[in-house]
Scaffold this motif. Structure first.
Motif, PDB file in Angstrom:
ATOM      1  N   ILE A  73       9.353   4.754 -14.602  1.00  0.00           N
ATOM      2  CA  ILE A  73       9.383   3.538 -13.776  1.00  0.00           C
ATOM      3  C   ILE A  73      10.726   3.391 -13.090  1.00  0.00           C
ATOM      4  O   ILE A  73      10.810   3.006 -11.920  1.00  0.00           O
ATOM      5  CB  ILE A  73       9.092   2.307 -14.647  1.00  0.00           C
ATOM      6  N   ILE A  74      11.814   3.744 -13.830  1.00  0.00           N
ATOM      7  CA  ILE A  74      13.160   3.600 -13.262  1.00  0.00           C
ATOM      8  C   ILE A  74      13.350   4.459 -12.024  1.00  0.00           C
ATOM      9  O   ILE A  74      14.150   4.135 -11.134  1.00  0.00           O
ATOM     10  CB  ILE A  74      14.221   3.944 -14.344  1.00  0.00           C
TER      11      ILE A  74
ATOM     12  N   GLU B 159      12.904   0.798  -6.772  1.00  0.00           N
ATOM     13  CA  GLU B 159      12.951   0.143  -5.461  1.00  0.00           C
ATOM     14  C   GLU B 159      11.544  -0.104  -4.918  1.00  0.00           C
ATOM     15  O   GLU B 159      11.276  -1.165  -4.331  1.00  0.00           O
ATOM     16  CB  GLU B 159      13.747   0.985  -4.475  1.00  0.00           C
ATOM     17  N   ASN B 160      10.644   0.861  -5.091  1.00  0.00           N
ATOM     18  CA  ASN B 160       9.278   0.676  -4.611  1.00  0.00           C
ATOM     19  C   ASN B 160       8.571  -0.446  -5.363  1.00  0.00           C
ATOM     20  O   ASN B 160       7.800  -1.225  -4.784  1.00  0.00           O
ATOM     21  CB  ASN B 160       8.482   1.961  -4.757  1.00  0.00           C
TER      22      ASN B 160
ATOM     23  N   LEU C  48       1.508   6.835  -6.815  1.00  0.00           N
ATOM     24  CA  LEU C  48       0.377   7.689  -7.164  1.00  0.00           C
ATOM     25  C   LEU C  48       0.687   9.172  -6.951  1.00  0.00           C
ATOM     26  O   LEU C  48       0.069  10.034  -7.593  1.00  0.00           O
ATOM     27  CB  LEU C  48      -0.852   7.295  -6.341  1.00  0.00           C
ATOM     28  N   GLU C  49       1.590   9.448  -6.046  1.00  0.00           N
ATOM     29  CA  GLU C  49       1.928  10.848  -5.785  1.00  0.00           C
ATOM     30  C   GLU C  49       2.648  11.490  -6.984  1.00  0.00           C
ATOM     31  O   GLU C  49       2.585  12.699  -7.166  1.00  0.00           O
ATOM     32  CB  GLU C  49       2.792  10.949  -4.534  1.00  0.00           C
TER      33      GLU C  49
ATOM     34  N   LYS D 287       0.820  -1.199   0.000  1.00  0.00           N
ATOM     35  CA  LYS D 287       0.000   0.000   0.000  1.00  0.00           C
ATOM     36  C   LYS D 287       0.865   1.265   0.000  1.00  0.00           C
ATOM     37  O   LYS D 287       0.624   2.217  -0.768  1.00  0.00           O
ATOM     38  CB  LYS D 287      -0.920   0.004   1.226  1.00  0.00           C
ATOM     39  N   ALA D 288       1.903   1.251   0.868  1.00  0.00           N
ATOM     40  CA  ALA D 288       2.776   2.424   0.944  1.00  0.00           C
ATOM     41  C   ALA D 288       3.508   2.657  -0.381  1.00  0.00           C
ATOM     42  O   ALA D 288       3.633   3.803  -0.849  1.00  0.00           O
ATOM     43  CB  ALA D 288       3.773   2.250   2.082  1.00  0.00           C
ATOM     44  N   SER D 289       3.980   1.560  -0.996  1.00  0.00           N
ATOM     45  CA  SER D 289       4.710   1.691  -2.268  1.00  0.00           C
ATOM     46  C   SER D 289       3.807   2.215  -3.371  1.00  0.00           C
ATOM     47  O   SER D 289       4.207   3.093  -4.173  1.00  0.00           O
ATOM     48  CB  SER D 289       5.290   0.326  -2.669  1.00  0.00           C
TER      49      SER D 289
END
Length: 411
Positions: A220-221, A225-226, A213-214, A206-208
């Motif tokens: 993507i790069i 890590e997320n 979304l922010e 959820k956090a990732s």
């Protein structure tokens, strides 16, 4: 209780019911207006002589040595006319006695002035005419005392039995409910631990995703890590769900096993070789020993999974420089798999709870990670094969020892 006394009372009644006697009784009753007591019987008296001729013989034959014997005569209205007794003095309670024609020919117990009497009332007839009534009384103090003692004993015994039955029922019910209570606690712990295991990866995912979304326009790069964390936690959730499903399948009354015959020595040897390469990178040694061949009829995939769980734990809970020894041997109808290591060891408490689902041991072992399902899965596999698994301290030196016992042929 009173059967013997009643038999004697009826015998007295039968003894004085002869026609000649009744004629005397009829004339005796008709000529007396007041009560006349004969204490004790005087054979020289005309009235008492007539009575004694019948009553003394009946008393001797039927009442025996009972000193409380009274014979009363009543008129047709039930008034007391005469009495003969073995008392040495006049029993005053006779003045208070009542008479009821409803109790004729039926023995009953009466209590007069602390005296217990068994009374039989019957008619006195001359031909077809009723001339009066008679009562035969015998003392039954001893019988009544025995009856009271018996009643009191029964009440006390019943009370004690009721209390003991209640205590026993409580104990047995508590003992019967104990497995259910234990199973309920296990289920509650399982749900709680499973919820905890699911909560952590879901929170990471959820956090990732919220971070992505922010910044929807980033590449993507930029959030590599997320994304990797999300994939890893998703894999962790998938493995957890798979383990839970496997445990559920093994917990069924008849777990499905794909049985086949294979060489256990070959299977364990190949797996030990694969793990030894991984362990050597951490500075640990793995050695395997066993006979040339042991044929086992079992589910090959489940046995591989079992060996993997035990070997993975052995590698996980050892330090660089430690040694892991894997051996297998047969004895009688069983096959044994033994894994020993010189690692951090396990306490008696942890060994007792090690096979519980989601159980986490002390900090030294918990720090190695894991979901707490490995040994629970191992136990389920072994039990599905009608075997047993034990874990404890190493018999020689420090470390842990796991012993698995399996029958040669399952099913």
């Amino acid at each position: 209780m009173f059967s013997s006394v009643d038999k004697r009372l009826y015998s007295v009644r039968d003894s004085i019911s002869e026609p000649g006697d009744l004629g005397f009784f009829a004339s005796s009753i008709g000529g007396q207006d007041a009560f006349e007591f004969s204490p004790p019987i005087d054979e020289d008296s005309e009235l008492d002589g007539k009575l004694s001729k019948v009553l003394l013989e009946a008393a001797d034959n039927s009442i025996g040595e009972n000193p409380l014997f009274i014979f009363t005569i009543r008129d047709v209205d039930g008034r007391l006319v005469n009495a003969v007794s073995m008392y040495s003095s006049y029993p005053r309670f006779l003045d208070q006695t009542s008479f009821n024609t409803a109790s004729l020919e039926v023995p009953e117990v009466r209590f007069y002035d602390g005296v217990s009497l068994r009374v039989l009332s019957f008619k006195l007839e001359s031909g077809s005419d009723l001339v009066g009534y008679a009562e035969v009384m015998a003392g039954v103090d001893s019988e009544v005392s025995i009856l009271h003692i018996f009643t009191k004993t029964m009440i006390i015994g019943f009370t004690v039995a009721l209390v003991l039955a209640a205590c026993l029922s409580f104990f047995l019910s508590k003992r019967a409910v104990r497995p259910l209570t234990h199973a309920w606690r296990k289920q509650a712990d399982f749900v709680q631990n499973a919820s905890h295991e699911l909560k952590t990866p879901l929170a990471v995912i959820k956090a990732s995703q919220e971070l992505l979304l922010e910044k929807p326009n980033d590449r993507i790069i930029d959030h590599f890590e997320n994304i990797v964390a999300t994939v890893e936690e998703s894999d962790r959730l998938a493995r957890l769900a798979e383990d839970l499903l496997s445990l559920t399948a093994l917990d069924s009354d008849e777990p499905q096993l794909d049985r086949s015959s294979f060489d256990l020595v070959e299977v364990l040897g190949s797996m030990t070789t694969a793990y030894s390469e991984y362990a050597s990178l951490q500075g640990k040694q793995i050695a395997f020993s066993g006979p040339d061949s042991i044929v086992l009829c079992a589910d090959l995939d489940k046995i591989r999974q079992l060996a993997a769980i035990v070997l993975d734990n052995a590698v996980k809970y050892t330090e660089p420089g430690d040694r892991i020894e894997v051996s297998t041997y047969s004895g009688g109808r069983n096959v044994y798999i033994e894994v020993r290591d010189t690692g951090i060891g396990i306490s008696a408490e942890d060994a007792h709870n090690a096979f519980d689902r989601f159980y986490r041991a002390d900090k030294a072992r918990a720090s190695q990670g894991g979901r707490g399902l490995g040994l629970a899965m191992a136990k389920a596999i072994v039990q599905a094969h009608d075997g047993c698994i034990e874990i404890g301290g190493n018999l020689v030196g420090r470390g842990t020892r796991v012993l698995i016992t399996l029958p040669h042929r399952v099913g």
